[in-house]
Write a protein that holds these residues in place. Structure first.
Motif, PDB file in Angstrom:
ATOM      1  N   GLU A 131       2.008  18.329  37.143  1.00  0.00           N
ATOM      2  CA  GLU A 131       2.906  17.175  37.232  1.00  0.00           C
ATOM      3  C   GLU A 131       4.354  17.588  37.028  1.00  0.00           C
ATOM      4  O   GLU A 131       5.253  17.147  37.756  1.00  0.00           O
ATOM      5  CB  GLU A 131       2.510  16.132  36.196  1.00  0.00           C
ATOM      6  N   HIS A 132       4.601  18.437  36.010  1.00  0.00           N
ATOM      7  CA  HIS A 132       5.972  18.836  35.697  1.00  0.00           C
ATOM      8  C   HIS A 132       6.615  19.608  36.845  1.00  0.00           C
ATOM      9  O   HIS A 132       7.733  19.287  37.272  1.00  0.00           O
ATOM     10  CB  HIS A 132       5.993  19.689  34.429  1.00  0.00           C
ATOM     11  N   GLU A 135       7.750  17.897  40.007  1.00  0.00           N
ATOM     12  CA  GLU A 135       9.008  17.151  39.929  1.00  0.00           C
ATOM     13  C   GLU A 135      10.232  18.034  40.131  1.00  0.00           C
ATOM     14  O   GLU A 135      11.347  17.528  40.262  1.00  0.00           O
ATOM     15  CB  GLU A 135       9.110  16.451  38.573  1.00  0.00           C
ATOM     16  N   GLN A 136      10.019  19.354  40.178  1.00  0.00           N
ATOM     17  CA  GLN A 136      11.147  20.273  40.345  1.00  0.00           C
ATOM     18  C   GLN A 136      11.517  20.354  41.825  1.00  0.00           C
ATOM     19  O   GLN A 136      10.659  20.557  42.684  1.00  0.00           O
ATOM     20  CB  GLN A 136      10.807  21.660  39.814  1.00  0.00           C
ATOM     21  N   GLU A 137      12.766  20.216  42.120  1.00  0.00           N
ATOM     22  CA  GLU A 137      13.227  20.134  43.508  1.00  0.00           C
ATOM     23  C   GLU A 137      12.913  21.394  44.308  1.00  0.00           C
ATOM     24  O   GLU A 137      12.633  21.332  45.509  1.00  0.00           O
ATOM     25  CB  GLU A 137      14.735  19.867  43.523  1.00  0.00           C
TER      26      GLU A 137
END
Length: 430
Positions: A131-132, A135-137
């Motif tokens: 999940e983390h 979220e990173q571009e």
């Protein structure tokens, strides 16, 4: 520009095979940068702990997100990757890893991108890790499965993914043509069977066509065997990649149609028919020479059904009112053609091929002004009778049909075309 693959595992020694064979040589030659990391290097306690008990209870242990976070921040954060970064997490719950995905990842590596593979163990990696990083571009996260089974960890999958990707990179495979014809390639087929010397081994012979030197025949044979193997073992691939096509037959199709005829005629006969009788009938009426004559005849129309360019079925219309008295006595005055042949290889019997072939054949008959089509089907062949009934044929009588030394009993079935056939469905000549 060389991309890289980073693999993080608590068992880095498991990835030692990456030093071997073509992948190892590609690494030595600078075609691919592969680094294996020990996840325990990012632990902070003297026991180098990477797991803990699951919230909510249950068996097994779960890999800690904080340890994975430290590792992936460093592995992903230190790379200058203009082509982007992909974080792959092997898991039985992931999307299926396919050749198409391998090709996509290989393009990313070729362009200087980075693949990071996180090898989970125990009950898996804490779900917040995926999940983390999703979220990173700059990171694309993909949870990937190499099959519908469970392994002890992600290392085997990491080996599979790395080799599948690496072999697609320029310069890794000595003969790039090998990549074109292999299983799961652009055609979506399994590869045809391959042979080498000696030509005879333990009573088994290399197929004659492969020793003929006729590259056209060899290519046709290989394509047909690839389609046959795929239809038997992975019919889902044909449905997805190679829908059937029906067209008017050409002279060059004679050998391929003869091959289909030789493999299918006996299926339409009673099981107790002597094999020699069936073979003799095929040799006299359905070999390549006879089919070439039929293709040249004005009163014959042949259509072929193809899958991925291989002929897998054919039909033949014999135009004109029936000559045989027992048939004339039962069919209508409008009967203008006999559906003399309609055969499909057995591995395609549960596919759309037969239906497409029948629909196109009847449309072609109607296009030629035929108002009603009749056929003869062996009275013991229930499967074929069901198929013909499904396509609008009804039993109108019986006839006698000679195969070798046997006189067989056929049902005569007929279908009127004009009120029933859908417009616009016709075979197209190349």
């Amino acid at each position: 520009m060389t991309g890289r693959i980073d693999i993080v595992s608590i068992f880095p020694g498991y990835l030692a095979p990456l030093e071997l064979s073509l992948v190892g040589k590609a690494r030595q030659d600078g075609l691919l940068d592969v680094t294996v990391h020990d996840l325990r290097d990012w632990t902070s306690d003297r026991h180098r702990t990477v797991d803990d008990t699951p919230f909510g209870g249950g068996a097994g242990m779960v890999m800690r997100p904080d340890v994975w976070g430290h590792a992936l921040d460093e592995v992903l954060g230190e790379q200058d990757t203009p082509a982007g970064q992909s974080l792959l997490i092997p898991t039985p719950a992931g999307e299926r890893f396919t050749q198409a995905m391998a090709e996509e990842l290989a393009l990313q590596v070729c362009a200087g991108g980075q693949l990071a593979i996180a090898c989970g163990r125990y009950e898996g990696i804490d779900a917040r890790v995926a999940e983390h990083y999703a979220e990173q571009e700059h990171v694309t996260v993909r949870e990937v499965s190499i099959g519908d089974y469970v392994l002890n960890g992600g290392e085997v999958a990491a080996l599979v993914i790395t080799e599948a990707v690496a072999r697609l990179l320029p310069g890794v495979i000595g003969n790039p043509q090998s990549l074109v014809e292999e299983s799961h390639g652009s055609a979506g087929l399994l590869e045809y069977p391959v042979y080498t010397k000696p030509p005879s081994w333990r009573g088994l012979e290399v197929p004659e066509v492969l020793r003929s030197g006729d590259h056209g025949r060899i290519g046709t044979w290989r394509r047909s065997r690839a389609v046959e193997r795929t239809a038997r073992r992975r019919p889902d691939l044909l449905v997805r990649h190679a829908p059937p096509q029906v067209r008017l037959a050409k002279g060059v199709d004679a050998e391929a149609v003869a091959d289909v005829a030789a493999r299918t005629f006996a299926l339409a006969c009673p099981p107790d028919l002597p094999a020699a009788d069936a073979e003799a009938f095929v040799a006299e009426h359905l070999d390549a020479v006879a089919l070439r004559r039929a293709l040249r005849a004005r009163d014959r129309v042949l259509l072929v059904a193809e899958v991925a360019g291989a002929v897998v079925g054919y039909s033949m219309l014999a135009l004109g009112h029936p000559e045989a008295a027992d048939v004339r006595a039962v069919v209508s005055e409008d009967a203008g053609a006999e559906l003399s042949k309609c055969y499909v290889l057995p591995e395609h019997h549960r596919s759309p091929v037969a239906a497409e072939l029948m629909t196109a054949t009847l449309a072609e008959a109607q296009r030629r002004g035929v108002q009603s089509v009749w056929l003869g089907v062996n009275q013991a062949n229930e499967r074929a009778q069901r198929f013909y009934r499904k396509h609008g044929f009804a039993r109108v009588g019986a006839r006698r049909f000679t195969v070798g030394t046997r006189v067989e009993a056929d049902y005569v079935m007929e279908r009127t075309l004009a009120p029933q056939i859908s417009p616009g469905r016709r075979a197209v000549a190349d």
